[in-house]
Design a protein around this motif. Sequence first.
Motif, PDB file in Angstrom:
ATOM      1  N   GLY A   1       2.951 -16.263 -38.588  1.00 36.72           N
ATOM      2  CA  GLY A   1       3.961 -16.220 -37.532  1.00 36.72           C
ATOM      3  C   GLY A   1       4.964 -15.108 -37.742  1.00 36.72           C
ATOM      4  O   GLY A   1       5.348 -14.406 -36.790  1.00 36.72           O
ATOM      5  N   LEU A   2       5.399 -14.911 -38.994  1.00 35.44           N
ATOM      6  CA  LEU A   2       6.335 -13.829 -39.290  1.00 35.44           C
ATOM      7  C   LEU A   2       5.680 -12.468 -39.092  1.00 35.44           C
ATOM      8  O   LEU A   2       6.317 -11.515 -38.627  1.00 35.44           O
ATOM      9  N   PHE A   3       4.397 -12.385 -39.435  1.00 31.41           N
ATOM     10  CA  PHE A   3       3.670 -11.139 -39.211  1.00 31.41           C
ATOM     11  C   PHE A   3       3.594 -10.834 -37.718  1.00 31.41           C
ATOM     12  O   PHE A   3       3.789  -9.692 -37.289  1.00 31.41           O
ATOM     13  N   ALA A   4       3.299 -11.858 -36.909  1.00 28.10           N
ATOM     14  CA  ALA A   4       3.225 -11.649 -35.466  1.00 28.10           C
ATOM     15  C   ALA A   4       4.569 -11.163 -34.924  1.00 28.10           C
ATOM     16  O   ALA A   4       4.623 -10.296 -34.049  1.00 28.10           O
ATOM     17  N   LYS A   5       5.655 -11.710 -35.450  1.00 35.30           N
ATOM     18  CA  LYS A   5       6.994 -11.271 -35.049  1.00 35.30           C
ATOM     19  C   LYS A   5       7.209  -9.811 -35.428  1.00 35.30           C
ATOM     20  O   LYS A   5       7.738  -9.023 -34.629  1.00 35.30           O
ATOM     21  N   ALA A   6       6.803  -9.441 -36.630  1.00 38.42           N
ATOM     22  CA  ALA A   6       6.956  -8.059 -37.078  1.00 38.42           C
ATOM     23  C   ALA A   6       6.155  -7.104 -36.206  1.00 38.42           C
ATOM     24  O   ALA A   6       6.615  -6.007 -35.855  1.00 38.42           O
ATOM     25  N   LYS A   7       4.922  -7.510 -35.845  1.00 35.89           N
ATOM     26  CA  LYS A   7       4.089  -6.660 -35.006  1.00 35.89           C
ATOM     27  C   LYS A   7       4.707  -6.492 -33.622  1.00 35.89           C
ATOM     28  O   LYS A   7       4.638  -5.411 -33.030  1.00 35.89           O
TER      29      LYS A   7
ATOM     30  N   VAL B   1       3.721 -12.116 -59.721  1.00 35.04           N
ATOM     31  CA  VAL B   1       4.529 -11.895 -58.526  1.00 35.04           C
ATOM     32  C   VAL B   1       5.764 -11.081 -58.875  1.00 35.04           C
ATOM     33  O   VAL B   1       6.103 -10.099 -58.203  1.00 35.04           O
ATOM     34  N   ASN B   2       6.449 -11.465 -59.952  1.00 34.84           N
ATOM     35  CA  ASN B   2       7.688 -10.776 -60.322  1.00 34.84           C
ATOM     36  C   ASN B   2       7.453  -9.347 -60.788  1.00 34.84           C
ATOM     37  O   ASN B   2       8.342  -8.500 -60.672  1.00 34.84           O
ATOM     38  N   SER B   3       6.264  -9.055 -61.295  1.00 35.06           N
ATOM     39  CA  SER B   3       5.981  -7.674 -61.696  1.00 35.06           C
ATOM     40  C   SER B   3       5.955  -6.762 -60.473  1.00 35.06           C
ATOM     41  O   SER B   3       6.264  -5.566 -60.570  1.00 35.06           O
ATOM     42  N   ILE B   4       5.592  -7.314 -59.321  1.00 33.33           N
ATOM     43  CA  ILE B   4       5.597  -6.543 -58.080  1.00 33.33           C
ATOM     44  C   ILE B   4       6.992  -6.505 -57.468  1.00 33.33           C
ATOM     45  O   ILE B   4       7.428  -5.479 -56.945  1.00 33.33           O
TER      46      ILE B   4
ATOM     47  N   GLU C   1       5.417  -1.722 -50.077  1.00 33.89           N
ATOM     48  CA  GLU C   1       4.014  -1.742 -49.704  1.00 33.89           C
ATOM     49  C   GLU C   1       3.534  -3.170 -49.503  1.00 33.89           C
ATOM     50  O   GLU C   1       2.707  -3.441 -48.632  1.00 33.89           O
ATOM     51  N   VAL C   2       4.051  -4.093 -50.302  1.00 33.43           N
ATOM     52  CA  VAL C   2       3.694  -5.496 -50.129  1.00 33.43           C
ATOM     53  C   VAL C   2       4.167  -5.995 -48.772  1.00 33.43           C
ATOM     54  O   VAL C   2       3.441  -6.663 -48.035  1.00 33.43           O
ATOM     55  N   MET C   3       5.414  -5.647 -48.413  1.00 37.41           N
ATOM     56  CA  MET C   3       5.954  -6.112 -47.149  1.00 37.41           C
ATOM     57  C   MET C   3       5.179  -5.565 -45.965  1.00 37.41           C
ATOM     58  O   MET C   3       5.161  -6.143 -44.883  1.00 37.41           O
ATOM     59  N   ASN C   4       4.526  -4.420 -46.156  1.00 39.65           N
ATOM     60  CA  ASN C   4       3.774  -3.806 -45.073  1.00 39.65           C
ATOM     61  C   ASN C   4       2.270  -3.953 -45.241  1.00 39.65           C
ATOM     62  O   ASN C   4       1.499  -3.406 -44.465  1.00 39.65           O
ATOM     63  N   ALA C   5       1.828  -4.703 -46.254  1.00 39.26           N
ATOM     64  CA  ALA C   5       0.393  -4.810 -46.532  1.00 39.26           C
ATOM     65  C   ALA C   5      -0.361  -5.420 -45.360  1.00 39.26           C
ATOM     66  O   ALA C   5      -1.506  -5.068 -45.096  1.00 39.26           O
TER      67      ALA C   5
ATOM     68  N   SER D   1       4.831 -12.878 -49.266  1.00 42.02           N
ATOM     69  CA  SER D   1       4.051 -11.728 -48.823  1.00 42.02           C
ATOM     70  C   SER D   1       3.083 -11.274 -49.905  1.00 42.02           C
ATOM     71  O   SER D   1       1.950 -10.876 -49.623  1.00 42.02           O
ATOM     72  N   VAL D   2       3.533 -11.336 -51.163  1.00 45.71           N
ATOM     73  CA  VAL D   2       2.659 -10.988 -52.284  1.00 45.71           C
ATOM     74  C   VAL D   2       1.460 -11.931 -52.320  1.00 45.71           C
ATOM     75  O   VAL D   2       0.310 -11.502 -52.476  1.00 45.71           O
ATOM     76  N   LEU D   3       1.716 -13.228 -52.160  1.00 42.47           N
ATOM     77  CA  LEU D   3       0.628 -14.213 -52.183  1.00 42.47           C
ATOM     78  C   LEU D   3      -0.283 -14.060 -50.968  1.00 42.47           C
ATOM     79  O   LEU D   3      -1.498 -14.245 -51.070  1.00 42.47           O
ATOM     80  N   MET D   4       0.291 -13.711 -49.824  1.00 38.24           N
ATOM     81  CA  MET D   4      -0.501 -13.511 -48.622  1.00 38.24           C
ATOM     82  C   MET D   4      -1.430 -12.319 -48.791  1.00 38.24           C
ATOM     83  O   MET D   4      -2.586 -12.353 -48.359  1.00 38.24           O
ATOM     84  N   GLN D   5      -0.930 -11.289 -49.446  1.00 37.74           N
ATOM     85  CA  GLN D   5      -1.731 -10.087 -49.623  1.00 37.74           C
ATOM     86  C   GLN D   5      -2.803 -10.259 -50.694  1.00 37.74           C
ATOM     87  O   GLN D   5      -3.967  -9.921 -50.488  1.00 37.74           O
TER      88      GLN D   5
END
Length: 317
Positions: free
Chosen positions: A258-264, A213-216, A306-310, A200-204
């Motif tokens: 695909g995971l985002f579509a599932k979440a939506k 990545v680990n700092s987030i 916030e990353v998970m919901n970006a 999700s961090v990389l996607m955002q």
Amino acid sequence: MIDSKLLRDALGSFATGVTIVTTSHDGRNIGLTANSFNSVSLDPPLVLWSLAKKSSNIEAFMSVDAFAVHILGADQESLSNRFATPGIDKFEGMKFKKSEGGVPLLQDCAARFECRTAYRYDGGDHIIFVGEVLDLEQSEKEPLLFHRGKYARKTFPGGGGQNRRDLNYLIARAYFMLTDDVRLEASGLGLSQVDHYALSVLMQGGAATVEEVNSILEASGWQWTEDDIQRLVTDGHIELAKDARIALTKAGRETMIGLFAKAKAMEADAQKAFSAEQLDRLRSLLSQLLETLDQHRDNRSVQHLEVMNALQADQDN
């Protein structure tokens, strides 16, 4: 078997913005009104919308590689109606310009996105179009909203309320129930929770070093290890660049979409139980709670959430 009319009425409980999608095909200007619009990714910049397979415009949008999405302002109800009316020349007498690729661009909208068709997905009786945003414009206009088959204006009722049950428990349980199916689907794809967070961090934000990545992820208690990274490289979800940065592969990006579509879908299903006014009030109260909590701690402690919901940043309404 679910009755299609009942399903349509229930889905109408979800208040949406209103868009007009345009393109050009075989020398014809094509445009239609749609409210099936959502953001997908910030980097790369991706948005999606869907069109019924039985639409007279489906062949055109399946053939072209460019389109534009216009988010309508609250004063553009008549324009929405015009582009929702079949059998007319929707551009007749209108002032508009064209993109370099020949796509009609409407004026004075709340926002406009010029897109390259990046992906097409079969979505039951619809085709889902994912576009890469190449250019955009925005204004300070209030958006035109649609709810229960008619236009509505955004309202934020004031006032407060006090829940006598344990607030920590209610919020935590709601969050995990809302996202549980997404975690299960990610697990079925071979992704652990830390994998999901890291991707999700990389996607955002795009390619990053493991340290970035680990700092987030730090505040969440998770850390992405070299073993995790090598496993995801082997699985084809990420790739390593020469500058020690890690990036999503095409397959990895498609997995996250695909995971985002599932979440939506989960979010939309949960919101069916509320009216538009109730949802506005819920968002208002939660925003007020977050503002209160933010006064007592730095933002790093909630950065991983916030990353998970970006990918759902457009839902800030």
